[in-house]
Design an enzyme around this catalytic site. Sequence first.
Site, PDB file in Angstrom:
ATOM      1  CG  ASP A  22      -0.389  -0.593   2.448  1.00 34.75           C
ATOM      2  OD1 ASP A  22       0.853  -0.657   2.556  1.00 34.75           O
ATOM      3  OD2 ASP A  22      -1.158  -0.989   3.334  1.00 34.75           O
ATOM      4  CD  GLU A  73      -4.415   3.588   6.771  1.00 30.50           C
ATOM      5  OE1 GLU A  73      -5.475   3.365   7.392  1.00 30.50           O
ATOM      6  OE2 GLU A  73      -3.318   3.109   7.110  1.00 30.50           O
TER       7      GLU A  73
END
Length: 376
Positions: A70, A130
């Site tokens: 990520d 997120e």
Amino acid sequence: MDRQELLTYLTKTRRALHQIPEIGFDLPLTSAYVFNELTSFGYEPIIMAKTGVVAVKPGLSEKALAFRSDMDALNVLEQSQVEFASTYEGKMHACGHDAHMSMLLAFAKSVSKLKPFNHSLVFVFQPAEEGPGGAKVMVEEGLIERFHIEKIFGLHVFPGINEGTIGLADGPMMAQSLELDIRIQGKSAHAAEPHEGIDALVCAAQWIQAVQTIVSRNTDPFKTAVVTLGTIQGGEAPNIIPQTVRLTGTARAFDPAVMAMIRQRLTEISEGVSLSSGCSIKATLTDTYPAVINDSALFKTIREHLSCPMAIVSPKMFAEDFSYYQKKVPGLFAMVGIRNETLNHVHPLHSCFFTLDEKALVTGVDFYTQVLQMMD
């Protein structure tokens, strides 16, 4: 790369990325950094999911193994006091995604000049973990099919495990999550005449108390769930009966049946408190990420052959959109321990004090390297 060269690269890369935290899909600097690094290794990266970056090392077969990192940061004001702190006030890599990118870039660099493997290798740098979920967008854009991905692997740094240790879990590892947005509408009145109004704050208090019983009284004690309320906002002045209140929070569980029960109880409580108090309650319940469930066959193979220090970890109530990849192909998500009490690297994920020692990341690159050897 030898060990010192690897550590030097990890340190330089992680600290450079740490200084430019960006949010969600809006990652122009981060994306450009990753793109340029991969290009310098000889890859021909492409952009997916707005600012995500994907690079491929062709193998003897089109069938591919994928490795995912990520990329996004958090809206957190950094207080770690490191010399390479965020240059953007109010934004911080407080979840270690800078470390994740560094490990995957180092791995991509280490294999870039080697002869082709049996499998093609796909390096996936994904935005918006997120929120709102870059993995889902990657999957919807055809990542798995386009690159013939058969298996996928990912890493996450974790301060709950000692530095240099890989944490593995068989089956459920991270929870399914649900977002709560509760809007309560009452009726305003002067504080001296409360009978003329409908107090939304009192209604909110009743709702909060009732919700606390979902885990303690409605959930099978041999199963797990968490319902957390994170914010409450309402009222206008000390001498006014509050007419609106908003609450937000999350619910997490591993068992879909438990999550369905939580949804049902939140709806029933909202209807019941509304009826008893006279307030109007609108409960918006939004499913976010599915549960991260590691493939048992991959877990068994890696546990039996991994030479890194290893620990079996219990399932965590964190949520992770790596789960979207696992819905398409077998996948395994693992943790890289970064806990170092001597250096006070003990702060939890998402803390404004979060930091780590880059030497722990060498273990992550070792993990990727050994997984490639096992799976190819």
